[in-house]
Design a protein around this motif. Structure first.
Motif, PDB file in Angstrom:
ATOM      1  N   GLU A 574      -9.925 -28.344  -9.087  1.00  0.00           N
ATOM      2  CA  GLU A 574      -9.007 -27.340  -9.381  1.00  0.00           C
ATOM      3  C   GLU A 574      -8.890 -27.000 -10.812  1.00  0.00           C
ATOM      4  O   GLU A 574      -8.662 -25.870 -11.369  1.00  0.00           O
ATOM      5  N   ASP A 591     -12.838  -6.708 -13.076  1.00  0.00           N
ATOM      6  CA  ASP A 591     -12.298  -6.429 -14.275  1.00  0.00           C
ATOM      7  C   ASP A 591     -13.084  -5.459 -15.165  1.00  0.00           C
ATOM      8  O   ASP A 591     -13.708  -5.456 -15.944  1.00  0.00           O
ATOM      9  N   LYS A 603     -12.382 -18.654 -14.060  1.00  0.00           N
ATOM     10  CA  LYS A 603     -11.026 -19.178 -13.662  1.00  0.00           C
ATOM     11  C   LYS A 603     -10.566 -18.472 -12.405  1.00  0.00           C
ATOM     12  O   LYS A 603      -9.907 -19.149 -11.506  1.00  0.00           O
ATOM     13  N   GLN A 604     -10.283 -17.144 -12.571  1.00  0.00           N
ATOM     14  CA  GLN A 604      -9.772 -16.309 -11.503  1.00  0.00           C
ATOM     15  C   GLN A 604     -10.649 -16.532 -10.217  1.00  0.00           C
ATOM     16  O   GLN A 604      -9.994 -16.624  -9.164  1.00  0.00           O
ATOM     17  N   ARG A 605     -11.842 -16.361 -10.223  1.00  0.00           N
ATOM     18  CA  ARG A 605     -12.685 -16.704  -8.993  1.00  0.00           C
ATOM     19  C   ARG A 605     -12.529 -18.214  -8.392  1.00  0.00           C
ATOM     20  O   ARG A 605     -12.506 -18.162  -7.338  1.00  0.00           O
ATOM     21  N   ALA A 607      -9.920 -20.044  -8.574  1.00  0.00           N
ATOM     22  CA  ALA A 607      -8.500 -20.083  -8.385  1.00  0.00           C
ATOM     23  C   ALA A 607      -8.318 -19.293  -6.774  1.00  0.00           C
ATOM     24  O   ALA A 607      -7.778 -19.745  -5.621  1.00  0.00           O
ATOM     25  N   GLU A 608      -9.298 -18.139  -6.583  1.00  0.00           N
ATOM     26  CA  GLU A 608      -9.244 -17.170  -5.420  1.00  0.00           C
ATOM     27  C   GLU A 608      -9.937 -17.848  -4.345  1.00  0.00           C
ATOM     28  O   GLU A 608      -9.658 -17.867  -3.177  1.00  0.00           O
ATOM     29  N   GLN A 609     -10.804 -18.918  -4.517  1.00  0.00           N
ATOM     30  CA  GLN A 609     -11.585 -19.559  -3.486  1.00  0.00           C
ATOM     31  C   GLN A 609     -11.701 -20.976  -3.775  1.00  0.00           C
ATOM     32  O   GLN A 609     -12.667 -21.583  -3.616  1.00  0.00           O
TER      33      GLN A 609
END
Length: 639
Positions: A574, A591, A603-605, A607-609
Motif C-alpha cells: 500500500e 488528468d 499513487k492514484q492508480r 490506490a484505485e487498484q
C-alpha cells in the motif's frame, strides 16, 4: 564539568562524533534525507555496541582497536555509498562474491566516486599518521574512571537491546532499501547474516506445470505454437546481438538535429520492434542478461547467475537449437573467465565460445577488442559456417559502450552540444552512437556474405546505462530536455528488442510489455521450434498481450513490471510506488489538465487498484520462488 570534559575527550566520544558525520553523509547520498535525526537514532546504537565492547574488553592498545573498528565501519558506509551509486541497492556481505570483478570495472567505480566521498576516510588517515609518529596517542583512553566502568556495561546492554529490537521490528519489510533505512546500515548488515543463517532451503517441486506458470503470469494457455508468426524464420540462422548498456530512449533520439542511433532507428521501422521491453539482469549485469536470454529463467536471489547456477545442467536455447541440427556459438572479446563464463557457456550448451584468445588485443576498448573488431571477425567466422552449409545460432556480446563510456576521439560518431561534453550523459550518447555505427558495419558485412537474408537477427539491450541514482541534477536536466519529461524508472529499465525476419510477415511495432525472459520463447516461436514439455518462465511476445515481470537486484525485492508500469514496494504494497509507462498508460490516466505529477498519478492508480497489485505482487514473488527451486533441483552438469 571537568568529568564531562574528560569523558568528551575520550576515544569513545571522539570516534562517535566521527561516525555521526559518516552516517549523515551516507544517508544523504543513499536516502536523500534532509533530516537525519532518524538515521542517528537507529545507527548510533550499533556504533556504541562496537565501541562499548572495546571499552570493556581491550585492556591494552585500546586506541588501536578503536582505529580498526573505525576503519571497518567507515568501509561499510563507503561501500554502501559506492554500491548504491552503481546498482541502486544496499550492499551486504554477499557482495564480497563480486570482489574479483572490481579490478575489471575499476574505471566505472572511479567515475562514480565524487571526491568528497573520500573525506569519509580523512580521520582514518590523520589518526594513522598520529599513531605511527606520536607516542602520546597510543595511550589515549587507556584507563576508564570508576564511573565509566559502571556506565559502559549499562550503555552496551541498552544499545544492544535497541539494535536487536530495531532489527526485529523491521524484519518483515521486503524492500531492502526501506529495511536498511529503518534498521540502520550496520544493523542491516547483521540482519542479512542472521537471516541467511536462518533461511530455510527451498523445497524443490516434484514437477513444474507450465499451466501454473501461465496462471501466475495471467496469460492464456496453449497458444505458443500457433499464429501468423509461427515458423516465420524456420531453418534460418539465428544471430542474437546483445548491446552493452543500451536503453530504449535512444531509439529515435536526436541531439542538435543529429540521430544518435541511425542504424537502429532504421531497423526499428524495418523489423519487429518491441519498445516496451525491460531488463531483468542483476548483480552479474551482462552475464546475467546472457543467462536469462538463453534460459528463460530468472536470476538467482543473491549473486550472479554465472556463479550460482553454472554447476547445473541448464535447459537452454543453445540446447534447443542443437536438437534441430544447429551449432551454437557465443562471441565475446573479453577473457572467458570474466564472470565465470568458462563454466557458464558449457552449462548453457554452446558448441564453442570465442573470447579474447580469438579476437586478440587489437583496437582495445573497455575490456577487450572494440565492437568493430568483434563484428568483423565474427562476420568472417559465420561466413565460413554458411559456406559449409551449417545452420548456426550465434550470440554476439558487444562491449565497447561500457560504463564510464570513455571513447577516444577517433570513435566519435555523433556531435554533441558543448554543455554535454565531459558529462556522463554526453559520454553515454557518444558511446552508444559508436556502438550503433559499428553494428551498422556488421549488418553490411552480413548482407555482403548473404547471411542477412538467411538469418533471423535479434537485437536487445543487456541492462541500463544511466542509473538514476548516479546522475547529478545537471545531467538529469539534460535528459529532461532531450526526452521532454523527467527521466524515470520506466526509462531507466526500458531496453529495446528488435527482430528482423527477412521474407517474414510485414514489419510492425508491438505494444505489449516484455522482458529478457521472453526472448527465448519468442525466438523459438519464430524459428518453429516447439517448447512443449519444457519449463520456462517467459512467454512468446507475438501471441500474448499481458505480462508480469518479477525484478531483482536493480530494484528491491517484491518489485515487478506489469502492463501499466514499474511497481516498487515500500514497507508493504500500500505504501509502494507505481511508475506508470507513459505512452501506454499515463496519457489516459484521467488528468487531462496536467495538474497532477506522474508520481501522483501513479499513487492514484495504485490506490484505485490496490487489491490487484497485492495479488500481482504475490504472484511475482511466487514466480521467483518457483524458478529458484526449479533450477536448484536440476541435475549437476557432468564434467
Amino acid at each position: 564539568m571537568q568529568g564531562i570534559l574528560r569523558w568528551m575527550s575520550r576515544p569513545f566520544f571522539v570516534f562517535t562524533v566521527f561516525m555521526v558525520l559518516k552516517i549523515n553523509l551516507s544517508w544523504l547520498v543513499i536516502f536523500g534525507a534532509k533530516d537525519t535525526g532518524t538515521a542517528l537514532l537507529v545507527s548510533v546504537p550499533s556504533v556504541w555496541v562496537v565501541f562499548g565492547l572495546i571499552e570493556l574488553l581491550a585492556k591494552k592498545r585500546k586506541i588501536l582497536f578503536y582505529m580498526i573498528a573505525n576503519f571497518a565501519m567507515t568501509s561499510v558506509y563507503f561501500a554502501a555509498i559506492m554500491y548504491y551509486k552503481y546498482y541502486g541497492v544496499i550492499v551486504n556481505y554477499r557482495a564480497l562474491q563480486q570482489a574479483k570483478q572490481v579490478v575489471q570495472v575499476k574505471s566505472s567505480v572511479f567515475d562514480l566516486m565524487h571526491p568528497y566521498y573520500l573525506l569519509i576516510y580523512l580521520d582514518v588517515v590523520v589518526l594513522l599518521v598520529m599513531f605511527l609518529f606520536s607516542k602520546n596517542i597510543r595511550g589515549w583512553g587507556k584507563e576508564l574512571e570508576r564511573s565509566g566502568r559502571r556506565i559502559v556495561p549499562i550503555m552496551l546492554a541498552a544499545s544492544l537491546l535497541f539494535c536487536l529490537a530495531t532489527i526485529w521490528m523491521n524484519r518483515g519489510i521486503v524492500n531492502e532499501i526501506k529495511q536498511a533505512e529503518q534498521m540502520g546500515i550496520l544493523n542491516y548488515q547483521v540482519y542479512t547474516v542472521l537471516a541467511d543463517m536462518k533461511k530455510e532451503e527451498l523445497d524443490p517441486p516434484d514437477t513444474i506445470d507450465r499451466d501454473e506458470i501461465r496462471t501466475l503470469k495471467g496469460i492464456a494457455s496453449g497458444n505458443e505454437d500457433q499464429g501468423p508468426y509461427w515458423s516465420a524464420a524456420k531453418d534460418k540462422n539465428i544471430v542474437i546481438i546483445q548491446l552493452e548498456s543500451f536503453q530504449n530512449f535512444l531509439i529515435g533520439l536526436t541531439v542538435d538535429g543529429h540521430e544518435v542511433t541511425p542504424v537502429l532507428n532504421r531497423l526499428a521501422k524495418e523489423a519487429y520492434y518491441f519498445p516496451h521491453m525491460y531488463q531483468q539482469a542483476g548483480q552479474g549485469n551482462t552475464s546475467d542478461a546472457e543467462f536469462i536470454t538463453n534460459t528463460s529463467f530468472y536470476i538467482p536471489p543473491n549473486g550472479a547467475a554465472a556463479d550460482i547456477y553454472t554447476g547445473k545442467d541448464l535447459p537452454s536455447l543453445p540446447k534447443l537449437v542443437r536438437e534441430h541440427e544447429y551449432k551454437a556459438f557465443t562471441f565475446h572479446t573479453n577473457d572467458v573467465t570474466f564472470w565465470n563464463r568458462n563454466r557458464m557457456y558449457p552449462a548453457l550448451g554452446f558448441t564453442r565460445y570465442y573470447d579474447r584468445a580469438f579476437f586478440g588485443e587489437e583496437d582495445q576498448l573497455a575490456f577487450g577488442a572494440s565492437d568493430e573488431v568483434l563484428y568483423a571477425k565474427t562476420a568472417a567466422e559465420l561466413a565460413k559456417y554458411q559456406e559449409e552449409g551449417q545452420k548456426f545460432y550465434a550470440h554476439v556480446i558487444s562491449m565497447s559502450a561500457h560504463h564510464p563510456y570513455d571513447l577516444p576521439e577517433d570513435k566519435y560518431a555523433v556531435p554533441i552540444p558543448d554543455e554535454m561534453k565531459d558529462t556522463l550523459v554526453g559520454n553515454y550518447l557518444r558511446a552508444q552512437s559508436y556502438a550503433d555505427a559499428a553494428l551498422g558495419q556488421f549488418i553490411e558485412e552480413l548482407k555482403q556474405s548473404h547471411i542477412w537474408e538467411n538469418s533471423m537477427i535479434v537485437i536487445y539491450g543487456d541492462h541500463l546505462g544511466l542509473p538514476m541514482y548516479s546522475l547529478n541534477e545537471p545531467e538529469l536536466a539534460m535528459l529532461r530536455q532531450m526526452l521532454g519529461r523527467d527521466y524515470s524508472y520506466t526509462d531507466m529499465l526500458n531496453i529495446p528488442l528488435i527482430v528482423s525476419v527477412p521474407d517474414g510477415p510485414p514489419p510492425q511495432a508491438f505494444d505489449q510489455v516484455g522482458g529478457q525472459v521472453d526472448i527465448m520463447p519468442t525466438v523459438a516461436h519464430l524459428a518453429g521450434m516447439p517448447m512443449e514439455g519444457r519449463t520456462f518462465f517467459g512467454q512468446n511476445l507475438l501471441n500474448n498481450k499481458h505480462n508480469i515481470l518479477p525484478e531483482r537486484y536493480y530494484l528491491p525485492s517484491g518489485s515487478f513490471i506489469n502492463d501499466e508500469g514499474v511497481f516498487i514496494p515500500g514497507e508493504g504494497v500500500e505504501d509502494g510506488d507505481l511508475h506508470l509507462i507513459r505512452d501506454r498508460v499515463l496519457a489516459g490516466a484521467g488528468d487531462r489538465d496536467g495538474a497532477k505529477t506522474d508520481e501522483e498519478l501513479g499513487k492514484q492508480r495504485l490506490a484505485e487498484q490496490l487489491e490487484r497489485y497485492r495479488d500481482e505482487y504475490e504472484r511475482a514473488l511466487q514466480l521467483l520462488h518457483i524458478s529458484d527451486s526449479y533450477v536448484k533441483q536440476l541435475p549437476d552438469l557432468e564434467n
